[in-house]
Design an enzyme around this catalytic site. Structure first.
Site, PDB file in Angstrom:
ATOM      1  N   SER A  87       0.872  -1.271  -0.091  1.00 39.72           N
ATOM      2  CA  SER A  87      -0.031   0.081  -0.108  1.00 39.72           C
ATOM      3  C   SER A  87       0.859   1.188   0.015  1.00 39.72           C
ATOM      4  O   SER A  87       1.979   1.206   0.567  1.00 39.72           O
ATOM      5  CB  SER A  87      -0.802   0.070   1.134  1.00 39.72           C
ATOM      6  OG  SER A  87      -1.214   1.314   1.520  1.00 39.72           O
ATOM      7  N   TYR A  93      -2.995   4.945  -3.689  1.00 31.79           N
ATOM      8  CA  TYR A  93      -3.933   5.832  -3.595  1.00 31.79           C
ATOM      9  C   TYR A  93      -3.676   7.369  -4.194  1.00 31.79           C
ATOM     10  O   TYR A  93      -2.574   7.610  -3.983  1.00 31.79           O
ATOM     11  CB  TYR A  93      -4.362   6.083  -1.903  1.00 31.79           C
ATOM     12  CG  TYR A  93      -4.965   5.058  -1.378  1.00 31.79           C
ATOM     13  CD1 TYR A  93      -6.090   4.316  -1.833  1.00 31.79           C
ATOM     14  CD2 TYR A  93      -4.685   4.877  -0.133  1.00 31.79           C
ATOM     15  CE1 TYR A  93      -6.723   3.450  -1.008  1.00 31.79           C
ATOM     16  CE2 TYR A  93      -5.053   3.862   0.601  1.00 31.79           C
ATOM     17  CZ  TYR A  93      -6.450   3.155   0.154  1.00 31.79           C
ATOM     18  OH  TYR A  93      -6.823   2.336   0.952  1.00 31.79           O
ATOM     19  N   THR A 126      -6.466   1.528  -6.651  1.00 28.01           N
ATOM     20  CA  THR A 126      -7.619   1.284  -5.792  1.00 28.01           C
ATOM     21  C   THR A 126      -8.493   2.324  -6.103  1.00 28.01           C
ATOM     22  O   THR A 126      -8.482   3.652  -5.849  1.00 28.01           O
ATOM     23  CB  THR A 126      -7.164   1.132  -4.252  1.00 28.01           C
ATOM     24  OG1 THR A 126      -6.445   0.091  -4.027  1.00 28.01           O
ATOM     25  CG2 THR A 126      -8.510   1.043  -3.433  1.00 28.01           C
ATOM     26  N   LYS A 159      -8.406  -2.231  -8.422  1.00 24.27           N
ATOM     27  CA  LYS A 159      -8.904  -3.024  -7.117  1.00 24.27           C
ATOM     28  C   LYS A 159     -10.094  -2.074  -6.574  1.00 24.27           C
ATOM     29  O   LYS A 159      -9.985  -0.983  -6.385  1.00 24.27           O
ATOM     30  CB  LYS A 159      -7.641  -2.837  -5.938  1.00 24.27           C
ATOM     31  CG  LYS A 159      -8.325  -3.455  -4.612  1.00 24.27           C
ATOM     32  CD  LYS A 159      -6.961  -3.457  -3.730  1.00 24.27           C
ATOM     33  CE  LYS A 159      -7.138  -3.924  -2.606  1.00 24.27           C
ATOM     34  NZ  LYS A 159      -7.955  -3.297  -1.537  1.00 24.27           N
ATOM     35  N   HIS A 201     -12.993  -3.679  -0.633  1.00 24.15           N
ATOM     36  CA  HIS A 201     -12.228  -3.191   0.703  1.00 24.15           C
ATOM     37  C   HIS A 201     -12.324  -3.762   1.831  1.00 24.15           C
ATOM     38  O   HIS A 201     -12.191  -3.104   3.092  1.00 24.15           O
ATOM     39  CB  HIS A 201     -12.418  -1.600   0.846  1.00 24.15           C
ATOM     40  CG  HIS A 201     -11.257  -0.559   0.826  1.00 24.15           C
ATOM     41  ND1 HIS A 201     -10.583  -0.063  -0.195  1.00 24.15           N
ATOM     42  CD2 HIS A 201     -10.309  -0.563   2.007  1.00 24.15           C
ATOM     43  CE1 HIS A 201      -9.441   0.549   0.368  1.00 24.15           C
ATOM     44  NE2 HIS A 201      -9.148   0.255   1.549  1.00 24.15           N
TER      45      HIS A 201
HETATM   46  C1  LIG Z   1      -6.118  -2.426   8.120  1.00 25.78           C
HETATM   47  C2  LIG Z   1      -6.349  -2.349   6.878  1.00 25.78           C
HETATM   48  C3  LIG Z   1      -5.799  -1.458   5.980  1.00 25.78           C
HETATM   49  C4  LIG Z   1      -5.951  -1.444   4.813  1.00 25.78           C
HETATM   50  N1  LIG Z   1      -5.434  -0.473   3.801  1.00 25.78           N
HETATM   51  C5  LIG Z   1      -5.594  -0.690   2.593  1.00 25.78           C
HETATM   52  C6  LIG Z   1      -4.907   0.161   1.714  1.00 25.78           C
HETATM   53  O1  LIG Z   1      -3.909   0.881   2.092  1.00 25.78           O
HETATM   54  N2  LIG Z   1      -4.950   0.039   0.301  1.00 25.78           N
HETATM   55  C7  LIG Z   1      -6.004  -0.743  -0.354  1.00 25.78           C
HETATM   56  O2  LIG Z   1      -6.327  -0.769  -1.331  1.00 25.78           O
HETATM   57  N3  LIG Z   1      -6.709  -1.483   0.531  1.00 25.78           N
HETATM   58  C8  LIG Z   1      -6.572  -1.399   2.049  1.00 25.78           C
HETATM   59  N4  LIG Z   1      -7.184  -2.373   2.599  1.00 25.78           N
HETATM   60  C9  LIG Z   1      -8.252  -3.220   2.098  1.00 25.78           C
HETATM   61  C10 LIG Z   1      -7.513  -4.290   1.776  1.00 25.78           C
HETATM   62  O3  LIG Z   1      -6.414  -4.397   0.856  1.00 25.78           O
HETATM   63  C11 LIG Z   1      -8.489  -5.777   1.309  1.00 25.78           C
HETATM   64  O4  LIG Z   1      -9.167  -5.255   0.271  1.00 25.78           O
HETATM   65  C12 LIG Z   1      -9.430  -6.121   2.357  1.00 25.78           C
HETATM   66  O5  LIG Z   1      -8.852  -5.983   3.694  1.00 25.78           O
HETATM   67  C13 LIG Z   1      -9.908  -7.600   2.189  1.00 25.78           C
HETATM   68  O6  LIG Z   1     -10.819  -7.928   3.128  1.00 25.78           O
HETATM   69  P1  LIG Z   1     -10.324  -9.035   4.339  1.00 25.78           P
HETATM   70  O7  LIG Z   1      -9.525  -8.080   5.201  1.00 25.78           O
HETATM   71  O8  LIG Z   1     -11.737  -9.296   4.766  1.00 25.78           O
HETATM   72  O9  LIG Z   1      -9.435 -10.122   3.958  1.00 25.78           O
HETATM   73  C14 LIG Z   1      -6.930  -2.458   4.256  1.00 25.78           C
HETATM   74  C15 LIG Z   1      -7.566  -3.336   4.849  1.00 25.78           C
HETATM   75  C16 LIG Z   1      -7.338  -3.392   6.285  1.00 25.78           C
HETATM   76  C17 LIG Z   1      -7.878  -4.350   7.092  1.00 25.78           C
END
Ligand SMILES: Cc1cc2nc3c(=O)[nH]c(=O)nc-3n(C[C@H](O)[C@H](O)[C@H](O)COP(=O)(O)O)c2cc1C
Length: 368
Positions: free
Chosen positions: A116, A139, A165, A222, A246
């Protein structure tokens, strides 16, 4: 690459239940809520699990599964499982070393990492931390030149593909973080530069593809959640349609990712790869995604919990247990590799427990 964890980890963690319980013990309330929480009523978080918990298996028997291959290919490279570490911002608040620790675990086990753009120690230092297959997720918080500068830096540092994303047009309301005052008040509504992300349109996707066509750089979008947008993405030449909401952290009251996956796979019809994430916590979940036609599964919260449980070895151990679950599931389904899986191995069935962020871990009680 592919070194096993030390014996201590293998004794301490026999199940993913124990990983989650250790993460719960180790994380302070703020970071715990940040990891497990979603937007507003957290309906999308629950629907991610509902979609997975509503799928049952149709096993076949007597098919010689004495040798199981649970490896896969990811962007043309061999990986140990068809999973990747999904991009996680702020990993540094969960584990010492942040994304560099995740990179080390990914390299040690043998799966890709998607970094990320809002995670420390950043693009260059994370690349230097471990030699793993990596993808950079951005982002958009600057103009076209700012985006292109990130492309250049990602290419210079060996990132194999670039991800935008696209489900963050607005900064969502994560109420656990707000109530716990985990998010600084000045960031509670929108981070600096977020107007660029709100202003994104398909024009920028077109510009990106035109500008970087010569670099043979795969573009991943994404946050695709509908057939309509999957079709537009394919028409723009996007190489990977990444089905995601997300993890239920953006739009509340969305559909579960596994519920929309089949129609998107059908619509894309092999013109791009389809990846998916959202609620995937167990080996059986990964097998379901691949049976539905996904090429790769993103893991978001699970790696966070593995890192919180025991740092780099904790995440490697998490992936080892996941692999064991995957192989057990494949064998009991009567298939020796992912290539043999089909949608006929699945059937619709009502969930047996109320779906939620932790319905994959029923022995824990209710950790949130
Ligand atoms: C703590 C946290 C931080 C996240 N930060 C980002 C991020 O910086 N960029 C992004 O595209 N998705 C981010 N996501 C989403 C994840 O990439 C992913 O789409 C999502 O967590 C998938 O679902 P799951 O947690 O149930 O496996 C984040 C998710 C979590 C839990």
């Amino acid at each position: 690459m592919n070194a096993p964890t030390q014996p201590r980890m293998q004794e301490e963690f026999l199940t993913l239940h124990e990983i989650v319980a250790a993460a719960r013990r180790n994380l302070a309330p703020g970071p715990w809520s940040y990891v497990v929480g979603g937007a507003e009523t957290e309906t999308t978080v629950r629907r991610n699990r509902l979609a997975l918990d509503s799928l049952a298996f149709r096993p076949r028997v007597l098919r010689d599964v004495s040798r199981i291959d649970s490896g896969a290919s990811f962007l043309g490279r061999r990986v140990r499982l068809p999973v990747m570490l999904a991009p996680i911002g702020g990993l540094e608040s969960i584990v010492h070393g942040g994304a560099a620790s995740a990179a080390r675990a990914a390299a040690q086990f043998g799966v890709p990492q998607m970094l990320s753009s809002v995670c420390q120690p950043g693009l260059e230092a994370t690349a230097a931390a471990a030699d793993t297959l990596r993808v950079f997720q951005l982002y958009v918080r600057g103009d076209d030149a700012w985006v292109d500068d990130h492309v250049r830096r990602a290419l210079d540092h060996g990132y194999a593909a670039f991800c935008l994303t696209v489900d963050v047009a607005m900064y969502s309301r994560r109420e656990r973080d707000l109530i716990g005052r985990f998010v600084k008040p000045w960031r509670a509504t929108a981070p600096a530069g977020s107007s660029f992300q709100s202003g994104l349109s398909w024009d920028q996707v077109k510009r990106f593809k035109d500008k970087h066509a010569d670099k043979r750089l795969s573009l991943i979008l994404k946050g695709i959640a509908t057939v309509e947008d999957a079709e537009i993405a394919v028409q723009h030449g996007v190489e990977v349609v990444y089905v995601s909401n997300h993890g239920g952290r953006q739009l509340d009251h969305g559909l579960g990712s596994a519920a929309v996956l089949p129609e998107i796979v059908r619509a894309v019809a092999g013109r791009a790869e389809v990846w998916v994430d959202g609620g995937f916590m167990r080996g059986t979940d990964v097998v379901k995604a691949i049976a539905l036609g996904a090429k790769a599964v993103g893991l978001g919260r699970l790696p966070c919990l593995g890192l919180a449980a025991a740092g780099v070895p904790g995440l490697v151990r998490t992936l080892e247990i996941l692999e064991n679950e995957v192989q057990t599931c494949l064998g009991l389904l009567g298939v020796a590799s992912f290539a043999e899986l089909t949608p006929q191995h699945l059937a619709a069935a009502p969930p047996v427990a109320e779906p939620g962020a932790f319905s994959a871990f029923p022995l824990l009680g209710d950790p949130p």
